[in-house]
Scaffold this active site. Sequence first.
Site, PDB file in Angstrom:
ATOM      1  N   GLY A   9       0.842  -1.202   0.000  1.00  0.00           N
ATOM      2  CA  GLY A   9       0.000   0.000   0.000  1.00  0.00           C
ATOM      3  C   GLY A   9       0.873   1.245   0.000  1.00  0.00           C
TER       4      GLY A   9
ATOM      5  N   ARG B  85      19.221  11.009  -4.014  1.00  0.00           N
ATOM      6  CA  ARG B  85      20.150  12.137  -3.846  1.00  0.00           C
ATOM      7  C   ARG B  85      21.325  11.766  -2.945  1.00  0.00           C
ATOM      8  NH1 ARG B  85      16.859  17.385  -4.995  1.00  0.00           N
ATOM      9  NH2 ARG B  85      16.337  16.833  -7.133  1.00  0.00           N
TER      10      ARG B  85
ATOM     11  N   ARG C 234       0.684  -4.791  -4.996  1.00  0.00           N
ATOM     12  CA  ARG C 234       0.703  -5.984  -4.148  1.00  0.00           C
ATOM     13  C   ARG C 234       0.964  -7.147  -5.111  1.00  0.00           C
ATOM     14  NH1 ARG C 234      -0.588  -4.081   0.753  1.00  0.00           N
ATOM     15  NH2 ARG C 234      -2.261  -2.546   0.962  1.00  0.00           N
TER      16      ARG C 234
ATOM     17  N   GLY D  49       5.646  -1.843   3.638  1.00  0.00           N
ATOM     18  CA  GLY D  49       5.172  -2.396   4.905  1.00  0.00           C
ATOM     19  C   GLY D  49       5.628  -3.822   5.128  1.00  0.00           C
ATOM     20  N   ASP D  50       4.893  -4.578   5.937  1.00  0.00           N
ATOM     21  CA  ASP D  50       5.400  -5.889   6.347  1.00  0.00           C
ATOM     22  C   ASP D  50       5.543  -6.890   5.194  1.00  0.00           C
ATOM     23  OD1 ASP D  50       2.676  -5.984   6.198  1.00  0.00           O
ATOM     24  OD2 ASP D  50       2.364  -6.975   8.131  1.00  0.00           O
TER      25      ASP D  50
ATOM     26  N   THR E 275       4.324   2.865   5.561  1.00  0.00           N
ATOM     27  CA  THR E 275       2.917   2.446   5.617  1.00  0.00           C
ATOM     28  C   THR E 275       2.183   3.366   6.589  1.00  0.00           C
ATOM     29  OG1 THR E 275       1.381   0.785   6.475  1.00  0.00           O
ATOM     30  CG2 THR E 275       3.624   0.618   7.263  1.00  0.00           C
TER      31      THR E 275
ATOM     32  N   ASP F 189       0.006   2.427   8.499  1.00  0.00           N
ATOM     33  CA  ASP F 189      -0.487   1.613   9.617  1.00  0.00           C
ATOM     34  C   ASP F 189       0.363   1.686  10.890  1.00  0.00           C
ATOM     35  OD1 ASP F 189      -2.428   0.765   7.828  1.00  0.00           O
ATOM     36  OD2 ASP F 189      -1.378  -1.077   7.292  1.00  0.00           O
TER      37      ASP F 189
ATOM     38  N   ASP G 147       2.675  -0.317  11.763  1.00  0.00           N
ATOM     39  CA  ASP G 147       2.609  -1.673  12.326  1.00  0.00           C
ATOM     40  C   ASP G 147       3.869  -2.502  12.057  1.00  0.00           C
ATOM     41  OD1 ASP G 147       2.292  -1.929   9.594  1.00  0.00           O
ATOM     42  OD2 ASP G 147       0.649  -3.360   9.687  1.00  0.00           O
TER      43      ASP G 147
ATOM     44  N   MET H  60      -8.421   3.102   8.925  1.00  0.00           N
ATOM     45  CA  MET H  60      -7.495   2.044   8.470  1.00  0.00           C
ATOM     46  C   MET H  60      -6.453   1.709   9.542  1.00  0.00           C
ATOM     47  SD  MET H  60      -6.582   2.625   4.476  1.00  0.00           S
ATOM     48  CE  MET H  60      -7.630   2.010   3.169  1.00  0.00           C
TER      49      MET H  60
ATOM     50  N   ARG I  91      -5.075  -1.790   9.250  1.00  0.00           N
ATOM     51  CA  ARG I  91      -5.033  -3.247   9.143  1.00  0.00           C
ATOM     52  C   ARG I  91      -5.350  -3.826  10.520  1.00  0.00           C
ATOM     53  NH1 ARG I  91      -3.022  -6.154   4.710  1.00  0.00           N
ATOM     54  NH2 ARG I  91      -2.021  -4.310   3.879  1.00  0.00           N
TER      55      ARG I  91
ATOM     56  N   LYS J 244     -25.600  12.793  27.508  1.00  0.00           N
ATOM     57  CA  LYS J 244     -24.800  13.043  26.296  1.00  0.00           C
ATOM     58  C   LYS J 244     -25.693  13.070  25.065  1.00  0.00           C
ATOM     59  CE  LYS J 244     -20.107  12.218  25.722  1.00  0.00           C
ATOM     60  NZ  LYS J 244     -20.062  13.570  25.352  1.00  0.00           N
TER      61      LYS J 244
ATOM     62  N   ARG K 175     -24.909   7.100  12.305  1.00  0.00           N
ATOM     63  CA  ARG K 175     -24.376   7.020  10.945  1.00  0.00           C
ATOM     64  C   ARG K 175     -22.959   6.448  10.985  1.00  0.00           C
ATOM     65  NH1 ARG K 175     -28.960   8.001  10.145  1.00  0.00           N
ATOM     66  NH2 ARG K 175     -29.869   9.711   8.924  1.00  0.00           N
TER      67      ARG K 175
HETATM   68  O1  F6P Z   1      -1.381  -1.190   4.675  1.00  0.00           O
HETATM   69  C1  F6P Z   1      -2.007  -0.006   4.313  1.00  0.00           C
HETATM   70  C2  F6P Z   1      -3.473  -0.218   4.110  1.00  0.00           C
HETATM   71  O2  F6P Z   1      -4.049   1.014   3.708  1.00  0.00           O
HETATM   72  C3  F6P Z   1      -4.240  -0.788   5.305  1.00  0.00           C
HETATM   73  O3  F6P Z   1      -4.523   0.200   6.257  1.00  0.00           O
HETATM   74  C4  F6P Z   1      -5.455  -1.367   4.635  1.00  0.00           C
HETATM   75  O4  F6P Z   1      -5.987  -2.425   5.386  1.00  0.00           O
HETATM   76  C5  F6P Z   1      -4.906  -1.872   3.319  1.00  0.00           C
HETATM   77  O5  F6P Z   1      -3.699  -1.163   3.081  1.00  0.00           O
HETATM   78  C6  F6P Z   1      -5.821  -1.688   2.139  1.00  0.00           C
HETATM   79  O6  F6P Z   1      -5.239  -2.324   1.052  1.00  0.00           O
HETATM   80  P1  F6P Z   1      -5.628  -2.050  -0.476  1.00  0.00           P
HETATM   81  O7  F6P Z   1      -5.157  -0.661  -0.817  1.00  0.00           O
HETATM   82  O8  F6P Z   1      -4.869  -3.095  -1.213  1.00  0.00           O
HETATM   83  O9  F6P Z   1      -7.101  -2.160  -0.556  1.00  0.00           O
END
Ligand code: F6P
Length: 319
Positions: free
Chosen positions: A11, A25, A72, A102-103, A125, A127, A129, A169, A171, A213, A243
């Site tokens: 991502g 650079r 991906r 990312g991972d 990323t 995330d 994470d 988001m 993950r 509230k 909503r």
């Molecule tokens: O890892 C980044 C991320 O945006 C996550 O937060 C999310 O779950 C995932 O990628 C969404 O993936 P895609 O862009 O492939 O739908």
Amino acid sequence: IKRIGVLTSGGDAPGMNAAIRAVVREGLHLGLEVYGIYDGYAGLHADRIEKLDRKSVSDVINRGGTFLGSARFPEFKEQSVREEAIKNLKKHDIDALVVIGGDGSYMGAMKLTEMGFPCIGIPGTIDNDIPGTTYTIGFDTALNIVVDAIDRLRDTSTSHQRISIVEIMGRYCGDLTMGAAVAGGAEFVVIPEKGYDEADLLAQIQAGIDKGKKHAIIAMCEHVTDVNQLAKHIESVTTRETRATVLGHLQRGGTPTARDRIMASRMGSYAVKLLLEGEGGRCVGLMNSKMVHHDIIDCINNMKRPFNQELFDLSDSLF
Ligand code: F6P
């Protein structure tokens, strides 16, 4: 090392362009040639590789996304696909590869390293994470986008005395949700690390209503529950209009913040210097405000991201 390659994978995240720019650079500054690989591991496998110069990275520091493109590419799990990728790298006489992602991207970098091709990972990323670092490029920009969205939702949910659920988001990591909840003053926070009990959430919402509230914001990490179903359920139990808003990919675009640009610049430059010192098979990170590096194999297999309990407690006690 004379030639290095750079790619972005998984991502995309705001600040990736600033990281590529820093790799290019710094590399040129230290006498290296730098090659850009388009569309992540998919482009590496398909040999979409091009030499980059100073001008290739002009006017990108302020742009979201990644001008190299990202993908991906689960096929990269296959040994034969990776062998093809290494062949392409060798064809261009590339000695080492910088992977920004990312991972999943780290996993690819680890596998290539295990096959004898030195890679270095830069955490990119939204995330936050990735093990071995307390910060990933893109997190701050995404956080600001989410907080802005919560502010807007607060305006309208206050006017209508509604309950608003916002899906964020991350993950399976609650950092973005927790940070946004604290900065946006959300009344409820739901993150994967803490589990989810719908009955308990409903009881807490009802307790808030009983205390007078008039509206509430629920910050909910993605993949926990279906927020549209939950909105219906809350409405039927509490009789308060509810909503749900799924922020989705809005969170991944836009101009990177100064923090992300600076962090990306630091990490990109640091990764190149490490490669020149002969350090392959590493991943870079931020710890206690300093740049650090770890063995990428050890990082993926053994390091855990610590949970930010203090931030979670804050989100709970300040609402
Ligand atoms: O890892 C980044 C991320 O945006 C996550 O937060 C999310 O779950 C995932 O990628 C969404 O993936 P895609 O862009 O492939 O739908």
